[in-house]
Design an enzyme around this catalytic site. Structure first.
Site, PDB file in Angstrom:
ATOM      1  N   GLU A   1      -6.187   6.823  -1.378  1.00  0.00           N
ATOM      2  CA  GLU A   1      -6.168   5.669  -0.467  1.00  0.00           C
ATOM      3  C   GLU A   1      -6.697   4.407  -1.154  1.00  0.00           C
ATOM      4  OE1 GLU A   1      -4.852   5.092   2.504  1.00  0.00           O
ATOM      5  OE2 GLU A   1      -3.950   7.024   2.120  1.00  0.00           O
TER       6      GLU A   1
ATOM      7  N   HIS B   1       0.835  -1.201   0.000  1.00  0.00           N
ATOM      8  CA  HIS B   1       0.000   0.000   0.000  1.00  0.00           C
ATOM      9  C   HIS B   1       0.873   1.255   0.000  1.00  0.00           C
ATOM     10  CE1 HIS B   1      -3.480   2.531   1.405  1.00  0.00           C
ATOM     11  NE2 HIS B   1      -2.471   3.224   1.929  1.00  0.00           N
ATOM     12  N   GLU B   2       1.856   1.288   0.870  1.00  0.00           N
ATOM     13  CA  GLU B   2       2.712   2.481   0.979  1.00  0.00           C
ATOM     14  C   GLU B   2       3.554   2.673  -0.287  1.00  0.00           C
ATOM     15  OE1 GLU B   2       2.257   4.670   3.100  1.00  0.00           O
ATOM     16  OE2 GLU B   2       0.990   3.567   4.488  1.00  0.00           O
TER      17      GLU B   2
ATOM     18  N   HIS C   1       1.516   4.285  -2.968  1.00  0.00           N
ATOM     19  CA  HIS C   1       1.435   5.756  -2.902  1.00  0.00           C
ATOM     20  C   HIS C   1       2.628   6.386  -3.623  1.00  0.00           C
ATOM     21  CE1 HIS C   1      -1.987   6.611  -0.359  1.00  0.00           C
ATOM     22  NE2 HIS C   1      -1.534   5.945   0.688  1.00  0.00           N
TER      23      HIS C   1
HETATM   24 ZN   LIG Z   1      -2.365   5.267   2.438  1.00  0.00          ZN
END
Ligand SMILES: [Zn+2]
Length: 280
Positions: free
Chosen positions: A199, A136-137, A140
């Protein structure tokens, strides 16, 4: 949660047009196909800003001495890195570090600097669940969400000329401005929320990365459910990652919807790791 969606969520096409008047580039987000409108910034400048934010963070929060946690983050990080690529990643120098903090949180900066806080290990029980977080990170960063947000702030007058000064001189007239853009607050280490759109995108990208790296994608759902306190009797750490990564039913539902697609990626993964090492 859900009361703190940043302004970028409500910004629409008008914002993109304003941005383009000042020099912009477009991008296409990996996996989601979403069109992104961003100010022109080279991967090198992006990395330079990310690296500065990283060094400031490390000054404020020490690196963990926990060898088991550090080994896990490096093992999983390398596997995710191997499948992650985007318009800026050729310039990235990846680094995966555990920080000594009880916060259950994680972040990734442009340039490929990934930090997981010790406190997160209370909720991630194996490599695959950690891969959901790291994926997830990394998502980004690969999707250049920091630059995208900085573009929005620039339009809103928050960054403007100060950013040019930073890039031109390496001097930092107002570090807070771009720390904000890269999701780190004025008090270094305090992570600010991305937009809801970013997100969901990071969830999707992370899910595909973990599957491509050979981790069972369903582990993303078990992690988020535990994290949200949906496991029997478990208390949710609402003060930390959830304050910056707001969780609603839709978020887990979205991940479940993407599971068929993620399973196809998992099937293609050359080395299956399943859940990987379990450390508790
Ligand atoms: Zn996030």
């Amino acid at each position: 949660m859900g009361t703190r969606w940043p302004r970028c969520y409500t910004a629409g096409l008008g914002l993109a047009l304003v941005l383009c008047a000042g020099g912009c580039q477009t991008g296409t987000e990996p996996f989601t196909g979403r069109k992104q409108y961003m100010m022109s910034m080279s991967a090198q400048d992006e990395c330079k800003l990310g690296l500065d934010a990283w060094q400031e963070t490390l000054k404020a929060t020490p690196v963990s001495n926990n060898a088991e946690m550090s080994a896990a983050v490096q093992r999983v990080g390398k596997a995710i890195q191997a499948v992650a690529s985007g318009p800026s990643t050729a310039a990235y120098q990846w680094e995966f570090v555990v920080l000594a903090s009880k916060d259950a949180n994680a972040f990734c900066l442009p340039g490929g600097k990934v930090a997981v806080y010790e406190g997160l290990f209370a909720y991630a029980k194996n490599d695959a669940e950690l891969a959901a977080v790291v994926g997830h990170e990394v998502g980004h960063a690969v999707a250049r969400h920091g630059v995208e947000r900085m573009s929005e702030q620039q339009t809103a007058g928050y960054v403007g000329a100060a950013l040019d000064a930073v890039l031109a001189s390496k001097k930092l007239p107002n570090r807070e401005l771009y720390m904000k853009a890269f999701a780190l607050g004025a008090q270094y280490g305090a992570i600010l929320p991305f937009s809801r759109v970013q997100e969901y995108a990071a969830d999707q990208i992370g899910l595909m990365y973990m599957a491509q790296a050979g981790y069972t994608p369903e582990a993303a759902v078990t992690f988020w459910q535990r994290f949200a306190g949906k496991d029997a009797g478990q208390k949710s750490p609402f003060s930390d990652w959830l304050s910056t990564h707001p969780l609603d039913e839709k978020r887990i539902a979205n991940m479940k919807q993407l599971m068929a697609k993620a399973s196809l990626e998992y099937a293609k993964a050359p080395a299956k790791k399943n859940h990987g090492t379990a450390w508790k």
